[in-house]
Design a protein around this motif. Structure first.
Motif, PDB file in Angstrom:
ATOM      1  N   ALA A  76      33.251  -9.559  -7.659  1.00 47.86           N
ATOM      2  CA  ALA A  76      32.891  -8.763  -8.786  1.00 47.86           C
ATOM      3  C   ALA A  76      32.064  -7.489  -8.446  1.00 47.86           C
ATOM      4  O   ALA A  76      31.254  -7.705  -7.679  1.00 47.86           O
ATOM      5  CB  ALA A  76      32.433  -9.518  -9.939  1.00 47.86           C
ATOM      6  N   SER A  77      32.404  -6.327  -8.991  1.00 56.22           N
ATOM      7  CA  SER A  77      31.643  -5.100  -8.676  1.00 56.22           C
ATOM      8  C   SER A  77      30.629  -5.013  -9.818  1.00 56.22           C
ATOM      9  O   SER A  77      31.006  -4.965 -10.989  1.00 56.22           O
ATOM     10  CB  SER A  77      32.698  -3.744  -8.780  1.00 56.22           C
ATOM     11  N   PHE A  78      29.313  -4.808  -9.398  1.00 56.23           N
ATOM     12  CA  PHE A  78      28.393  -4.460 -10.490  1.00 56.23           C
ATOM     13  C   PHE A  78      28.017  -3.152 -10.096  1.00 56.23           C
ATOM     14  O   PHE A  78      28.062  -2.140  -9.254  1.00 56.23           O
ATOM     15  CB  PHE A  78      27.135  -5.525  -9.868  1.00 56.23           C
ATOM     16  N   MET A  79      27.518  -2.543 -11.157  1.00 55.33           N
ATOM     17  CA  MET A  79      27.217  -0.802 -11.464  1.00 55.33           C
ATOM     18  C   MET A  79      25.524  -0.793 -11.673  1.00 55.33           C
ATOM     19  O   MET A  79      25.274  -1.328 -12.511  1.00 55.33           O
ATOM     20  CB  MET A  79      28.074  -0.439 -12.613  1.00 55.33           C
ATOM     21  N   GLN A  80      25.294   0.076 -11.056  1.00 50.89           N
ATOM     22  CA  GLN A  80      23.863   0.847 -11.304  1.00 50.89           C
ATOM     23  C   GLN A  80      23.959   2.381 -11.514  1.00 50.89           C
ATOM     24  O   GLN A  80      24.592   3.093 -10.875  1.00 50.89           O
ATOM     25  CB  GLN A  80      23.171   0.404  -9.913  1.00 50.89           C
ATOM     26  N   ASN A  92      28.559   1.573  -7.659  1.00 54.18           N
ATOM     27  CA  ASN A  92      29.348   0.285  -7.867  1.00 54.18           C
ATOM     28  C   ASN A  92      28.987  -0.556  -6.286  1.00 54.18           C
ATOM     29  O   ASN A  92      29.245  -0.104  -5.259  1.00 54.18           O
ATOM     30  CB  ASN A  92      30.699   0.377  -8.150  1.00 54.18           C
ATOM     31  N   PHE A  93      28.655  -1.850  -6.490  1.00 52.39           N
ATOM     32  CA  PHE A  93      28.394  -2.647  -5.258  1.00 52.39           C
ATOM     33  C   PHE A  93      28.675  -4.094  -5.567  1.00 52.39           C
ATOM     34  O   PHE A  93      28.718  -4.468  -6.602  1.00 52.39           O
ATOM     35  CB  PHE A  93      27.209  -2.316  -4.667  1.00 52.39           C
ATOM     36  N   ASN A 126      23.832  -8.723  -0.634  1.00 53.30           N
ATOM     37  CA  ASN A 126      23.707  -7.350  -0.380  1.00 53.30           C
ATOM     38  C   ASN A 126      22.177  -6.862  -0.620  1.00 53.30           C
ATOM     39  O   ASN A 126      21.399  -7.460  -1.217  1.00 53.30           O
ATOM     40  CB  ASN A 126      24.371  -6.599  -1.694  1.00 53.30           C
ATOM     41  N   PRO A 127      21.653  -6.145   0.554  1.00 51.00           N
ATOM     42  CA  PRO A 127      20.287  -5.814   0.343  1.00 51.00           C
ATOM     43  C   PRO A 127      19.700  -5.330  -0.902  1.00 51.00           C
ATOM     44  O   PRO A 127      18.546  -5.458  -1.190  1.00 51.00           O
ATOM     45  CB  PRO A 127      20.195  -4.530   1.487  1.00 51.00           C
ATOM     46  N   ARG A 128      20.697  -4.573  -1.754  1.00 50.18           N
ATOM     47  CA  ARG A 128      20.166  -4.155  -3.186  1.00 50.18           C
ATOM     48  C   ARG A 128      19.923  -5.357  -3.985  1.00 50.18           C
ATOM     49  O   ARG A 128      19.159  -5.197  -5.098  1.00 50.18           O
ATOM     50  CB  ARG A 128      21.388  -3.448  -3.753  1.00 50.18           C
TER      51      ARG A 128
END
Length: 331
Positions: A76-80, A92-93, A126-128
């Motif tokens: 799934a792609s998350f958006m910031q 998106n990541f 993911n580092p984020r």
């Protein structure tokens, strides 16, 4: 089942997760419990037996759930949204930088059969998102995985997670639209449906006594909710927020560290072989640096080779330990 703790930053509760079934939630949060505090920037490998799922399910069913999670969450792609003086950036990541799922062919001798069974998964956050699961000292949500798995109903599980963030105060407040999104409540549900199909059953489940670790407990004692409305004519008024109250939980939950007596006896036995040498077909001439037993009874052996360095092997049974270690001792 030992007392495994799921622990993550409160910001994780603000992520709108995709619609997950009960068993998908069980597996996802079992994985989160395993990957917390991984600071060496290397993928964590999880086999089927590493992932606690509650009820016993077939390998085929487990594989189907992993495949569903692969689409719903792992990929799934998350958006910031990042705003500067001159720009608005939609970033998106994915939650995981590495997500390698390894399968075994179900029928290896049949060249026409492409069916497969889950074997293990390699995951690297993911580092984020690392701050969500690593080195948590404040602003975190924690709960016992066994208690979470014992709950029935996907809405009960989601509400349980949200309320655990406020376990020490006994009071949780949510704006109504935010609550609807976090709970993944269908937008076409009217207020009566939400009460009858979601809130009341979830409240009943979270107030139900259950026996865990030979002790009766209630997830949230005296749990109740109140819907807050803006001012309207007569009995009307639009629901703008919801507030939950329950008995505060002041005792910190802790992950069990002690091994059961039978595992202690096993560990006492295998540790006798530390600081000895083996000469095996698989590993050659090695020094046994350390031997330990995990909560599932698997024996972890740290070997050292002058040329290859350190290598850890995991043996599932005492018989396997006898064959690969004891029978290969170099005298």
């Amino acid at each position: 089942m030992s007392n495994v703790i799921v622990k993550y930053h409160n910001d994780f509760n603000r992520i709108q997760l995709p619609s997950l079934t009960e068993q998908e939630q069980n597996i996802l949060f079992s994985i989160l419990a395993k990957i917390k505090n991984n600071n060496d920037n290397k993928p964590i490998r999880l086999f089927t037996e590493d992932i606690i799922t509650g009820s016993v399910i077939s390998k085929e069913h487990f594989t189907a759930i992993i495949n569903s999670l692969k689409t719903k969450f792992f990929k799934a792609s998350f958006m910031q949204i990042i705003e500067t003086d001159t720009e608005i950036i939609d970033s998106n990541f994915h939650f995981f930088n590495t997500m390698d799922i390894h399968y075994q062919k179900k029928n290896q001798d049949d060249g026409y059969d492409n069916s497969k069974i889950f074997y293990y998964i390699d995951l690297l956050v993911n580092p984020r998102f690392e701050y969500l699961v690593n080195e948590l000292t404040a602003n975190f949500t924690a709960f016992e995985l066994t208690e979470f798995i014992s709950l029935s109903g996907k809405y009960s599980k989601t509400l349980y997670r949200l309320l655990k963030q406020f376990r020490s105060t006994g009071k949780a407040y949510f704006e109504w639209q935010d609550f609807m999104e976090r709970m993944d409540i269908p937008s076409d549900y009217n207020m009566c449906n939400i009460d009858q199909r979601i809130l009341k059953p979830a409240i009943a489940e979270l107030r139900k006594p259950r026996n865990l670790f030979d002790k009766e407990r209630i997830p949230f004692e005296k749990l109740q909710y109140t819907k807050l409305k803006n001012k309207g004519r007569g009995r009307g008024g639009k629901v703008v927020a919801i507030e939950f109250t329950f008995k505060p939980q002041v005792q910190e939950i802790q992950e069990s560290k002690e091994l059961p007596q039978d595992l202690k006896e096993l560990e006492n036995y295998v540790k006798k072989f530390e600081r000895k040498h083996i000469n095996s077909k698989d590993d050659g001439f090695c020094y046994i640096e350390k031997v330990s037993v995990d909560e599932k009874g698997r024996i972890k052996v740290m070997l050292y080779d002058n040329d290859k360095g350190k290598k850890q092997i995991t043996l599932s049974t005492l018989q396997e330990f006898q064959e690969k270690i004891v029978n290969c001792l170099y005298h």
